[in-house]
Design a protein around this motif. Structure first.
Motif, PDB file in Angstrom:
ATOM      1  N   GLN A 155     -13.086  -5.138  12.934  1.00 38.73           N
ATOM      2  CA  GLN A 155     -12.445  -3.853  13.204  1.00 38.73           C
ATOM      3  C   GLN A 155     -10.989  -3.913  12.711  1.00 38.73           C
ATOM      4  O   GLN A 155     -10.165  -4.621  13.280  1.00 38.73           O
ATOM      5  CB  GLN A 155     -12.488  -3.534  14.696  1.00 38.73           C
ATOM      6  CG  GLN A 155     -13.842  -3.099  15.200  1.00 38.73           C
ATOM      7  CD  GLN A 155     -14.953  -4.095  14.982  1.00 38.73           C
ATOM      8  OE1 GLN A 155     -15.795  -3.909  14.099  1.00 38.73           O
ATOM      9  NE2 GLN A 155     -14.971  -5.169  15.772  1.00 38.73           N
ATOM     10  N   GLN A 156     -10.726  -3.205  11.642  1.00 36.84           N
ATOM     11  CA  GLN A 156      -9.373  -3.215  11.099  1.00 36.84           C
ATOM     12  C   GLN A 156      -8.428  -2.433  12.012  1.00 36.84           C
ATOM     13  O   GLN A 156      -8.829  -1.485  12.684  1.00 36.84           O
ATOM     14  CB  GLN A 156      -9.368  -2.626   9.694  1.00 36.84           C
ATOM     15  CG  GLN A 156     -10.192  -3.437   8.708  1.00 36.84           C
ATOM     16  CD  GLN A 156      -9.961  -3.034   7.268  1.00 36.84           C
ATOM     17  OE1 GLN A 156      -8.884  -2.589   6.897  1.00 36.84           O
ATOM     18  NE2 GLN A 156     -10.976  -3.197   6.439  1.00 36.84           N
ATOM     19  N   ALA A 157      -7.175  -2.839  12.006  1.00 39.34           N
ATOM     20  CA  ALA A 157      -6.147  -2.171  12.825  1.00 39.34           C
ATOM     21  C   ALA A 157      -5.651  -0.939  12.084  1.00 39.34           C
ATOM     22  O   ALA A 157      -4.572  -0.945  11.498  1.00 39.34           O
ATOM     23  CB  ALA A 157      -5.003  -3.140  13.125  1.00 39.34           C
ATOM     24  N   MET A 158      -6.454   0.123  12.138  1.00 44.85           N
ATOM     25  CA  MET A 158      -6.071   1.336  11.398  1.00 44.85           C
ATOM     26  C   MET A 158      -4.879   2.025  12.050  1.00 44.85           C
ATOM     27  O   MET A 158      -3.919   2.385  11.384  1.00 44.85           O
ATOM     28  CB  MET A 158      -7.266   2.270  11.301  1.00 44.85           C
ATOM     29  CG  MET A 158      -8.328   1.783  10.341  1.00 44.85           C
ATOM     30  SD  MET A 158      -9.719   2.904  10.206  1.00 44.85           S
ATOM     31  CE  MET A 158     -10.574   2.604  11.746  1.00 44.85           C
ATOM     32  N   ASP A 159      -4.946   2.257  13.361  1.00 46.42           N
ATOM     33  CA  ASP A 159      -3.843   2.904  14.084  1.00 46.42           C
ATOM     34  C   ASP A 159      -3.314   4.090  13.285  1.00 46.42           C
ATOM     35  O   ASP A 159      -2.117   4.191  13.002  1.00 46.42           O
ATOM     36  CB  ASP A 159      -2.710   1.907  14.335  1.00 46.42           C
ATOM     37  CG  ASP A 159      -3.157   0.732  15.182  1.00 46.42           C
ATOM     38  OD1 ASP A 159      -4.105   0.888  15.961  1.00 46.42           O
ATOM     39  OD2 ASP A 159      -2.571  -0.348  15.064  1.00 46.42           O
ATOM     40  N   ALA A 160      -4.199   4.980  12.924  1.00 53.04           N
ATOM     41  CA  ALA A 160      -3.863   6.036  11.984  1.00 53.04           C
ATOM     42  C   ALA A 160      -4.476   7.359  12.405  1.00 53.04           C
ATOM     43  O   ALA A 160      -5.373   7.419  13.251  1.00 53.04           O
ATOM     44  CB  ALA A 160      -4.345   5.652  10.589  1.00 53.04           C
ATOM     45  N   LEU A 161      -3.996   8.439  11.789  1.00 54.73           N
ATOM     46  CA  LEU A 161      -4.497   9.774  12.068  1.00 54.73           C
ATOM     47  C   LEU A 161      -5.163  10.413  10.858  1.00 54.73           C
ATOM     48  O   LEU A 161      -5.760  11.480  10.981  1.00 54.73           O
ATOM     49  CB  LEU A 161      -3.350  10.670  12.554  1.00 54.73           C
ATOM     50  CG  LEU A 161      -2.708  10.269  13.891  1.00 54.73           C
ATOM     51  CD1 LEU A 161      -1.447  11.091  14.150  1.00 54.73           C
ATOM     52  CD2 LEU A 161      -3.691  10.458  15.041  1.00 54.73           C
ATOM     53  N   GLY A 162      -5.076   9.783   9.693  1.00 48.24           N
ATOM     54  CA  GLY A 162      -5.618  10.363   8.477  1.00 48.24           C
ATOM     55  C   GLY A 162      -6.867   9.657   7.993  1.00 48.24           C
ATOM     56  O   GLY A 162      -6.989   8.427   8.082  1.00 48.24           O
ATOM     57  N   LEU A 163      -7.815  10.409   7.447  1.00 55.06           N
ATOM     58  CA  LEU A 163      -9.082   9.843   6.971  1.00 55.06           C
ATOM     59  C   LEU A 163      -8.889   8.892   5.798  1.00 55.06           C
ATOM     60  O   LEU A 163      -9.686   7.969   5.602  1.00 55.06           O
ATOM     61  CB  LEU A 163     -10.029  10.982   6.576  1.00 55.06           C
ATOM     62  CG  LEU A 163     -10.595  11.807   7.740  1.00 55.06           C
ATOM     63  CD1 LEU A 163     -11.213  13.102   7.225  1.00 55.06           C
ATOM     64  CD2 LEU A 163     -11.622  11.004   8.530  1.00 55.06           C
ATOM     65  N   ALA A 164      -7.850   9.092   5.014  1.00 54.93           N
ATOM     66  CA  ALA A 164      -7.613   8.214   3.871  1.00 54.93           C
ATOM     67  C   ALA A 164      -7.150   6.825   4.289  1.00 54.93           C
ATOM     68  O   ALA A 164      -7.037   5.928   3.445  1.00 54.93           O
ATOM     69  CB  ALA A 164      -6.577   8.840   2.933  1.00 54.93           C
ATOM     70  N   CYS A 165      -6.917   6.625   5.595  1.00 53.33           N
ATOM     71  CA  CYS A 165      -6.479   5.324   6.112  1.00 53.33           C
ATOM     72  C   CYS A 165      -7.650   4.434   6.475  1.00 53.33           C
ATOM     73  O   CYS A 165      -7.459   3.263   6.824  1.00 53.33           O
ATOM     74  CB  CYS A 165      -5.591   5.519   7.333  1.00 53.33           C
ATOM     75  SG  CYS A 165      -4.367   6.838   7.186  1.00 53.33           S
ATOM     76  N   ASN A 166      -8.871   4.969   6.429  1.00 52.45           N
ATOM     77  CA  ASN A 166     -10.064   4.225   6.812  1.00 52.45           C
ATOM     78  C   ASN A 166     -10.392   3.127   5.805  1.00 52.45           C
ATOM     79  O   ASN A 166     -10.091   3.260   4.613  1.00 52.45           O
ATOM     80  CB  ASN A 166     -11.262   5.172   6.915  1.00 52.45           C
ATOM     81  CG  ASN A 166     -11.320   5.909   8.232  1.00 52.45           C
ATOM     82  OD1 ASN A 166     -11.054   5.331   9.286  1.00 52.45           O
ATOM     83  ND2 ASN A 166     -11.670   7.190   8.186  1.00 52.45           N
ATOM     84  N   PRO A 167     -11.050   2.046   6.253  1.00 50.17           N
ATOM     85  CA  PRO A 167     -11.421   0.979   5.315  1.00 50.17           C
ATOM     86  C   PRO A 167     -12.360   1.446   4.211  1.00 50.17           C
ATOM     87  O   PRO A 167     -12.369   0.869   3.132  1.00 50.17           O
ATOM     88  CB  PRO A 167     -12.085  -0.075   6.211  1.00 50.17           C
ATOM     89  CG  PRO A 167     -12.395   0.613   7.496  1.00 50.17           C
ATOM     90  CD  PRO A 167     -11.373   1.686   7.644  1.00 50.17           C
ATOM     91  N   SER A 168     -13.138   2.490   4.457  1.00 50.76           N
ATOM     92  CA  SER A 168     -14.021   2.986   3.406  1.00 50.76           C
ATOM     93  C   SER A 168     -13.241   3.527   2.223  1.00 50.76           C
ATOM     94  O   SER A 168     -13.765   3.628   1.111  1.00 50.76           O
ATOM     95  CB  SER A 168     -14.929   4.088   3.959  1.00 50.76           C
ATOM     96  OG  SER A 168     -14.163   5.194   4.397  1.00 50.76           O
ATOM     97  N   VAL A 169     -11.974   3.862   2.441  1.00 52.59           N
ATOM     98  CA  VAL A 169     -11.098   4.345   1.369  1.00 52.59           C
ATOM     99  C   VAL A 169     -10.167   3.232   0.891  1.00 52.59           C
ATOM    100  O   VAL A 169      -9.978   3.030  -0.309  1.00 52.59           O
ATOM    101  CB  VAL A 169     -10.267   5.559   1.842  1.00 52.59           C
ATOM    102  CG1 VAL A 169      -9.291   6.007   0.753  1.00 52.59           C
ATOM    103  CG2 VAL A 169     -11.185   6.709   2.230  1.00 52.59           C
TER     104      VAL A 169
END
Length: 409
Positions: free
Chosen positions: A124-138
């Motif tokens: 589980q990456q530490a995304m801590d984000a609000l935008g979809l472009a921050c996801n590991p799939s991107v």
């Protein structure tokens, strides 16, 4: 994108109108008029991520679509030693409504030489984000995910790695149930996609900070939500476990406060309505964070408090907000991890103090969970992400190798 989304959104909008009225009467915030909610994340241009609108034919964890992608780090440097497959799958939000998400499965170019089937690491990456472009799939295909380098030791041992967009299509940062479902259904998808050959793989889970929070919630809900998964152990570090306590005692300043409020508002729009609590300037500032990734949010919210834009006093102490934060704190129900845990946290962590997790560990110990707690050497939050990782990976590998645990409750 999601079955029943329009109806759910409409119902929540109506509920939100009543909530707004109640807040206006209670705190004198003005006339009881409906205020437009803050925007959700901007949809990705790639339509592959959207999937079908009708998900009734899919069970949780079923694969809807698949494709191969290249991954690398840094940008422009592809790793040919890793084959990456992306899976679009069905999962559920915090309330059981079907949604879609994406997971990326990494397969190393070397055989597994240990006992049994090739193991699967859920990272589980530490995304801590609000935008979809921050996801590991991107970020993985575009070379923007430094987590790929941090995963490298496990890939080198022959582990397959599954890393999911666990915050869901609304990027509901810190929403525990949504997060757990996204993680567990991502594992299911990886095991159900036959070409990967992972259907009988033993599973271990790892995450740090926001990723540790996702791992901890997946561990807590695994037995009730995905009891068939063979999870041998979970390593979770830097976890904001007692979210309620942290919100109460930590200053409401910076990206953790903003991320908690805005992320939970996306999952609980009838209970948390930031647009009703802020001055016009505060609403405008919140809108600038709509698609922020971790680095953006850290920079833009540094030294910026919720209070300076609030029209209702301490926002995190509003009863409806406080209730949601309590619901998203670990160890608040009888749901209990059913696998051994390795919990690591730095003693001088100023961003997420260790007392935010030590109480959770004590409660798990009281319930009989096999827990090994490792205190960091005083290198703060970011430093522990690196110093704590080798011990955590070694502990996970010991679970796969069948070595005994060493709990220290």
């Amino acid at each position: 994108m999601r079955e029943g989304f329009t109806l759910r959104a409409s119902m929540r909008t109506l509920l939100g109108i009543f909530a707004a009225s109640a807040i206006s009467v209670t705190v004198g915030a003005g006339p009881a008029t409906a205020v437009e909610p803050l925007p959700g994340p901007t949809p990705l241009a790639d339509s592959w991520f959207r999937g079908p609108t009708d998900l009734s034919g899919y069970a949780n964890g079923d694969v809807i679509d698949n494709r191969e992608v290249g991954v690398g780090f840094p940008a422009g440097v592809e790793w040919p030693v890793v084959k990456a497959t992306q899976l679009l799958y069905r999962t559920t939000d915090s309330f059981g409504h079907p949604v879609t998400s994406t997971t990326t499965v990494l397969m190393p170019d070397r055989p597994w030489t240990g006992p049994g089937q090739r193991p699967l690491l859920s990272l589980q990456q530490a995304m801590d984000a609000l935008g979809l472009a921050c996801n590991p799939s991107v970020t993985l295909p575009t070379g923007k995910s430094q987590d790929l380098a941090m995963i490298a030791p496990m890939l080198a041992l022959g582990y397959a790695v599954v890393t999911s967009d666990y915050q869901g299509p609304d990027m509901a940062w810190i929403a525990g149930h949504q997060t757990a479902h996204g993680v567990l259904d991502g594992i299911r998808a990886a095991q159900r996609f036959a070409p990967l050959g992972l259907s009988n793989s033993p599973i271990v889970m790892y995450g740090y900070s926001g990723g540790g929070h996702a791992t901890a919630w997946a561990a807590e809900l695994k037995q009730s939500y995905a009891p068939e998964l063979n999870v041998l152990g979970a390593a979770e570090g830097g976890v904001p476990g007692d979210l309620a306590g942290l919100s109460e005692k930590q200053p409401a300043v910076g990206f953790t406060a903003w991320g908690t409020l805005l992320g939970l508002a996306r999952e609980y729009p009838d209970q948390i309505r930031p647009q009703d609590y802020f001055t016009p300037e505060g609403t405008a500032f919140a809108e600038t964070l709509t698609d922020g990734c971790l680095s953006d949010l850290l920079a833009e919210t540094k030294g910026v408090s919720l209070d300076q834009y609030s029209t209702v006093g301490n926002i995190l102490e509003l009863p409806s907000v406080k209730q949601v934060i309590e619901e998203n704190s670990l160890a608040r129900t009888e749901a209990t991890p059913s696998m051994p845990l390795y919990v690591f946290h730095d003693t001088h962590d100023t961003l997420i103090p260790d007392w935010g997790m030590t109480g959770v560990v004590q409660e798990y110990c009281r319930r009989g969970v096999d827990v090994q707690y490792a205190a960091g050497p005083g290198v703060d939050h970011v430093g522990e992400a690196f110093t704590g990782m080798p011990g955590a990976y070694k502990w996970l590998d010991d679970r796969v190798m069948g070595r005994p645990t060493t709990p220290n409750c």
